[in-house]
Design a protein around this motif. Structure first.
Motif, PDB file in Angstrom:
ATOM      1  N   ARG A   2       0.862  -1.181   0.000  1.00  0.00           N
ATOM      2  CA  ARG A   2       0.000   0.000   0.000  1.00  0.00           C
ATOM      3  C   ARG A   2       0.905   1.241   0.000  1.00  0.00           C
ATOM      4  NH1 ARG A   2      -2.743  -0.216   5.358  1.00  0.00           N
ATOM      5  NH2 ARG A   2      -0.632  -0.876   5.906  1.00  0.00           N
ATOM      6  N   ILE A   3       0.813   2.034  -1.061  1.00  0.00           N
ATOM      7  CA  ILE A   3       1.682   3.209  -1.166  1.00  0.00           C
ATOM      8  C   ILE A   3       0.850   4.467  -1.307  1.00  0.00           C
ATOM      9  CG2 ILE A   3       1.946   3.037  -3.694  1.00  0.00           C
ATOM     10  CD1 ILE A   3       4.918   3.902  -3.229  1.00  0.00           C
ATOM     11  N   GLY A   4       1.279   5.517  -0.614  1.00  0.00           N
ATOM     12  CA  GLY A   4       0.637   6.818  -0.711  1.00  0.00           C
ATOM     13  C   GLY A   4       1.523   7.777  -1.476  1.00  0.00           C
ATOM     14  N   LEU A   5       0.903   8.697  -2.209  1.00  0.00           N
ATOM     15  CA  LEU A   5       1.616   9.661  -3.045  1.00  0.00           C
ATOM     16  C   LEU A   5       1.523  11.029  -2.389  1.00  0.00           C
ATOM     17  CD1 LEU A   5       3.086  10.224  -5.728  1.00  0.00           C
ATOM     18  CD2 LEU A   5       0.839  10.467  -6.816  1.00  0.00           C
ATOM     19  N   VAL A   6       2.665  11.625  -2.103  1.00  0.00           N
ATOM     20  CA  VAL A   6       2.709  12.932  -1.445  1.00  0.00           C
ATOM     21  C   VAL A   6       3.106  13.977  -2.476  1.00  0.00           C
ATOM     22  CG1 VAL A   6       3.656  14.265   0.476  1.00  0.00           C
ATOM     23  CG2 VAL A   6       3.394  11.779   0.686  1.00  0.00           C
ATOM     24  N   GLY A   7       2.121  14.720  -2.964  1.00  0.00           N
ATOM     25  CA  GLY A   7       2.337  15.714  -4.005  1.00  0.00           C
ATOM     26  C   GLY A   7       1.680  15.290  -5.304  1.00  0.00           C
ATOM     27  N   ALA A  61      -3.601   7.091   8.679  1.00  0.00           N
ATOM     28  CA  ALA A  61      -4.569   6.216   8.001  1.00  0.00           C
ATOM     29  C   ALA A  61      -3.971   4.841   7.715  1.00  0.00           C
ATOM     30  CB  ALA A  61      -5.048   6.866   6.715  1.00  0.00           C
ATOM     31  N   GLY A  62      -2.636   4.786   7.580  1.00  0.00           N
ATOM     32  CA  GLY A  62      -1.961   3.507   7.372  1.00  0.00           C
ATOM     33  C   GLY A  62      -1.518   3.265   5.948  1.00  0.00           C
ATOM     34  N   VAL A  63      -0.204   3.209   5.731  1.00  0.00           N
ATOM     35  CA  VAL A  63       0.401   2.867   4.445  1.00  0.00           C
ATOM     36  C   VAL A  63       1.666   2.067   4.728  1.00  0.00           C
ATOM     37  CG1 VAL A  63      -0.484   4.806   3.068  1.00  0.00           C
ATOM     38  CG2 VAL A  63       1.612   5.094   4.406  1.00  0.00           C
ATOM     39  N   ASP A  64       2.114   1.320   3.720  1.00  0.00           N
ATOM     40  CA  ASP A  64       3.385   0.602   3.822  1.00  0.00           C
ATOM     41  C   ASP A  64       4.555   1.446   3.346  1.00  0.00           C
ATOM     42  OD1 ASP A  64       2.104  -1.868   4.629  1.00  0.00           O
ATOM     43  OD2 ASP A  64       1.454  -2.067   2.540  1.00  0.00           O
TER      44      ASP A  64
END
Length: 346
Positions: A2-7, A61-64
């Motif tokens: 699970r990946i989040g994108l910052v920007g 929220a939780g990401v890897d």
């Protein structure tokens, strides 16, 4: 993973999100975007994707893992925040303003036991992969020189400020490609073009020569204010030459609205009229384009997190690139050849 994108600027929207979507073993789980305009773009592109107002909110929220693709002057603090939370990180290039700062980030990731990689995606360009295949085939013999040109007619995209300039921007890509292709450098010479058009002095073009430990020499150059759009690779060896004048295939496809997840079999292959020419004593022949796909970076990054390993571009390799960029800037200011690992300037 699970990946989040910052920007969600041009980098996040066009060079990260589509390739995260197309990668194996990866799920894009949210985007940090603050301005109403950027939040509207995320919703238009990914209607069901959660939006966050800060990295802290996303971490809660939780990401890897997270990808940090915000403006350069903000990246260091965000990378450190993610590392402190025990989250794996992909940092856009250049992932620090200089090599010393990059080493700090690499040490922090090592202490926290997280994977920190740098998004040097252009190792996966079709043209550089094709050249790498030609070199590996041995048809050039001993490689003497490689020349790389990437001019863009794009004054509006030139980043200014203390951490800006074209050397850190396109230079990060081109230097990394040569180090990946030819191995570590021992000496660096650089020349920079400067402009005050944007209110402060900014390097808007560069020419850098690297002498590699292997004995090969490479030159990389780029401009953004000369109304030139040129992509050319030239390689010379003891048995022949290879010359390719092509296009920025993946960037052009993205600008046209195409996406890698929709055409995995044909994505990132240059058209035959742009294929390079190999010339040897046996004659001339066109070399078919390899397939480039930046999604492979994220597939390998997810595999490293799952199975262990350094990932596709470990932080140490990002440090190596920044060492060359630092040396090139010093060389240009002093008009000297800088030896890597040599004495620091007084």
């Amino acid at each position: 993973m699970r990946i989040g994108l910052v920007g969600y600027g041009a980098g996040g929207r066009y060079f990260h999100a589509p390739f995260i979507e197309a990668a194996d073993g990866v799920e894009l789980t949210g985007v940090v975007a603050r301005s109403p305009g950027k939040r509207a773009e995320v919703t238009a592109d990914y209607p069901r994707l959660p939006l966050y107002g800060s990295l802290a909110e996303m971490l809660d929220a939780g990401v890897d893992a997270v990808t940090i693709t915000t403006p350069q002057h903000t990246r260091r603090e965000l990378v450190l925040e993610a590392i402190a939370a025990g989250v794996h990180v992909v940092a856009d290039k250049p992932f620090a303003p200089d090599a010393a700062s990059a080493r700090e980030l690499a040490r922090a990731a090592e202490r926290a036991g997280v994977v920190l990689n740098v998004y040097h995606n252009r190792r996966r360009d079709a043209d550089i992969l094709t050249l790498a295949g030609v070199i590996a085939s041995g048809k050039l013999g001993d490689v003497w020189r490689v020349h790389s040109i990437m001019d863009q007619d794009g004054a509006a995209t030139l980043e200014t400020g203390a951490t800006g300039g074209l050397l850190r921007d396109l230079g990060s890509h081109l230097v990394d490609q040569m180090l990946w292709l030819l191995g570590p450098a021992t000496h660096v010479y650089g020349a920079l073009d400067w402009t005050g058009r944007f209110g402060e002095s900014t390097d808007c073009g560069f020419f850098v020569t690297l002498t590699h430990a292997s004995g090969a020499v490479s030159t990389v150059s780029a401009s953004k204010l000369n109304h030139s759009t040129t992509r050319e690779l030239r390689a010379y060896g003891s048995e022949g030459s290879y010359i390719a004048s092509g296009a920025d295939v993946q960037a052009e496809a993205l600008a046209a609205g195409r996406r890698p997840a929709r055409e995995p079999g044909t994505w990132g292959i240059d058209v035959p009229e742009n294929w390079g020419t190999l010339a040897t004593a046996g004659g001339r022949s066109q070399i078919a384009s390899e397939q480039g796909n930046y999604a492979g970076f994220y597939t390998e990054f997810a595999r490293a997190i799952r199975d262990g390993g350094p990932g596709p571009v470990p932080a140490e390799e990002g440090v190596r690139t920044l060492e060359v960029l630092d040396a090139a800037r010093r060389s240009a200011l002093e008009n000297s050849v800088v030896e890597l690992g040599g004495p620091a300037p007084e």
